[in-house]
Design a protein around this motif. Structure first.
Motif, PDB file in Angstrom:
ATOM      1  N   GLU A 195      -7.119   0.934   0.630  1.00 17.69           N
ATOM      2  CA  GLU A 195      -6.649   1.567   1.978  1.00 17.69           C
ATOM      3  C   GLU A 195      -7.572   2.899   2.144  1.00 17.69           C
ATOM      4  O   GLU A 195      -7.972   3.516   1.279  1.00 17.69           O
ATOM      5  N   GLY A 206      -7.066   6.419   4.513  1.00 17.15           N
ATOM      6  CA  GLY A 206      -6.460   6.927   5.624  1.00 17.15           C
ATOM      7  C   GLY A 206      -6.533   8.465   5.656  1.00 17.15           C
ATOM      8  O   GLY A 206      -6.992   9.002   4.778  1.00 17.15           O
ATOM      9  N   GLY A 207      -5.917   8.915   6.734  1.00 17.68           N
ATOM     10  CA  GLY A 207      -5.917  10.480   6.915  1.00 17.68           C
ATOM     11  C   GLY A 207      -7.333  11.098   6.727  1.00 17.68           C
ATOM     12  O   GLY A 207      -8.190  10.450   7.410  1.00 17.68           O
ATOM     13  N   LYS A 212       4.857  -1.592   4.885  1.00 18.16           N
ATOM     14  CA  LYS A 212       3.811  -1.069   4.199  1.00 18.16           C
ATOM     15  C   LYS A 212       3.213  -2.334   3.304  1.00 18.16           C
ATOM     16  O   LYS A 212       2.952  -2.017   2.095  1.00 18.16           O
ATOM     17  N   GLN A 259      -9.060  11.496   4.195  1.00 17.55           N
ATOM     18  CA  GLN A 259      -9.911  11.114   3.196  1.00 17.55           C
ATOM     19  C   GLN A 259     -10.699   9.565   3.562  1.00 17.55           C
ATOM     20  O   GLN A 259      -9.922   9.012   4.206  1.00 17.55           O
ATOM     21  N   LYS A 310       3.046  -2.767   8.991  1.00 10.74           N
ATOM     22  CA  LYS A 310       2.912  -1.309   8.646  1.00 10.74           C
ATOM     23  C   LYS A 310       4.612  -0.929   8.442  1.00 10.74           C
ATOM     24  O   LYS A 310       4.829   0.110   7.850  1.00 10.74           O
ATOM     25  N   TYR A 330       0.810  -1.240  -0.004  1.00  9.66           N
ATOM     26  CA  TYR A 330       0.130  -0.160  -0.058  1.00  9.66           C
ATOM     27  C   TYR A 330       0.857   1.224  -0.074  1.00  9.66           C
ATOM     28  O   TYR A 330       2.124   1.201   0.145  1.00  9.66           O
ATOM     29  N   SER A 331       0.264   2.430  -0.268  1.00  4.73           N
ATOM     30  CA  SER A 331       1.055   3.573  -0.749  1.00  4.73           C
ATOM     31  C   SER A 331       0.999   4.504   0.589  1.00  4.73           C
ATOM     32  O   SER A 331       2.101   5.210   0.542  1.00  4.73           O
ATOM     33  N   ASN A 332       0.115   4.742   1.468  1.00  2.00           N
ATOM     34  CA  ASN A 332       0.142   5.849   2.344  1.00  2.00           C
ATOM     35  C   ASN A 332       0.387   5.338   3.772  1.00  2.00           C
ATOM     36  O   ASN A 332      -0.280   4.662   4.431  1.00  2.00           O
ATOM     37  N   SER A 333       1.443   5.630   4.436  1.00  2.00           N
ATOM     38  CA  SER A 333       2.031   5.326   5.723  1.00  2.00           C
ATOM     39  C   SER A 333       1.006   5.889   6.853  1.00  2.00           C
ATOM     40  O   SER A 333       0.974   5.263   7.955  1.00  2.00           O
ATOM     41  N   ALA A 334       0.212   6.743   6.253  1.00  2.00           N
ATOM     42  CA  ALA A 334      -0.938   7.273   7.242  1.00  2.00           C
ATOM     43  C   ALA A 334      -2.254   6.674   7.299  1.00  2.00           C
ATOM     44  O   ALA A 334      -3.249   6.966   8.162  1.00  2.00           O
ATOM     45  N   SER A 335      -2.155   5.741   6.317  1.00  2.00           N
ATOM     46  CA  SER A 335      -3.551   4.927   6.237  1.00  2.00           C
ATOM     47  C   SER A 335      -3.964   4.079   7.467  1.00  2.00           C
ATOM     48  O   SER A 335      -2.909   3.477   7.993  1.00  2.00           O
TER      49      SER A 335
END
Lengths: 112, 113
Positions: free
Chosen positions: A92, A94-95, A71, A97, A68, A25-30
Motif C-alpha cells: 500500500e 498512502g498519505g 481494509k 508517503q 475499504k 492492509y494497515s492504513n485507512s488513508a492509503s
C-alpha cells in the motif's frame, strides 16, 4: 536460490483451479495498492494495482478486489499454472508517503 | 532496456564491518528506494533518494546511510554490521513524477557472521 517463502502462510492449489490470496492492509488513508509476485532469487514483480476509488480491477487472468470498509485486498488468479508458484505480497501507498508498505506474504504452490 | 541492476548478488561480512551495496536504476527513472527483506518477511522500507538527497526514511538506525549520484545510481551503506542485518537488500527505482511505477532489482543477499 533465495527462499523468500520460509515461514509464510501457504496456499496449495491444483493446476487449472482458481486461486484467491488475501491481504489485510494497515492504513485507512492509503489510496493505492499493488500486488507483487516474488519468485525465488528475484525481486518483487508487479502484477496488478488498484486505486482506492475502485473496488475491482481486472488484468490478464488476475483480478484484484478492494474492500475499504474492512481494509482488505484480494488477488484472484484464474486457471492457476505451475509458473504462478511464488510468494505474493500486497503493498500500500498512502498519505504523504510515497514508499511501499508491504503486507505479510503468501506462498502459492501449484500442484501439476 | 536494462531494468534495475544490483551488485553484488551475494556478500558475506563479519560483525562490526561495513558494507556498501550498489544499485543502477531502470533507464529513465530518477528515484531510488532501498528495502530490507528478512527471510520469510515482506520488504521493509529503508529510505528513498531523489535529486541526490534522502527524501524519506523508514524506521532504520543511522548505521544505514545512502547516496545517490548524478547519474541516478545509488549506494546503501551499513556500518557496524549486526547479525540481524543479514537479509536481502532490494533496490527499487521509479520516476518521481510517475504513478508509483516501481521496478525492483533482484537484490543483494547479505550474510553477517
Amino acid at each position: 536460490g533465495e527462499n523468500v517463502g520460509l515461514h509464510l502462510p501457504t496456499l496449495s492449489v491444483q493446476e487449472g483451479d482458481n486461486s484467491i490470496i488475501n491481504c489485510a492492509y494497515s492504513n485507512s488513508a492509503s489510496d493505492y495498492f499493488i500486488w507483487y509476485k516474488q519468485e525465488s532469487g528475484k525481486g518483487p514483480q508487479f502484477i496488478i494495482d488498484i486505486r482506492s476509488n475502485m473496488d475491482k480491477r481486472q488484468g490478464q487472468r488476475v483480478t484484484v478486489l478492494l474492500n475499504k470498509t474492512v481494509k482488505h485486498l484480494s488477488l484472484q488468479i484464474a486457471a492457476t499454472q505451475p509458473g504462478d508458484s511464488a510468494v505474493y505480497f500486497c503493498a500500500e501507498i498512502g498519505g504523504s508517503q510515497g514508499n511501499l508498505i508491504f503486507g505479510k506474504g503468501t506462498k502459492l504452490s501449484v500442484k501439476p | 532496456d536494462a531494468g534495475v541492476t544490483q551488485s553484488p548478488t551475494h556478500l558475506i561480512k563479519t560483525r562490526g564491518q561495513q558494507v556498501t551495496l550498489r544499485c543502477s536504476p531502470k533507464s529513465g527513472h530518477d528515484t531510488v528506494s532501498w528495502y530490507q527483506q528478512a527471510l520469510g518477511q515482506g520488504p521493509q522500507f529503508i529510505f528513498q533518494y531523489y535529486e541526490e538527497e534522502e527524501r524519506q526514511r523508514g524506521n532504520f538506525p543511522d548505521r544505514f546511510s545512502g547516496h545517490q549520484f548524478p547519474n541516478y545510481s545509488s549506494e546503501l551503506n551499513v556500518n557496524a554490521l549486526l547479525l540481524g542485518d543479514s537479509a536481502l537488500y532490494l533496490c527499487a527505482s521509479s520516476l518521481q513524477t510517475g504513478n508509483y511505477g516501481y521496478t525492483f532489482g533482484s537484490g543483494t543477499r547479505l550474510t553477517v557472521v
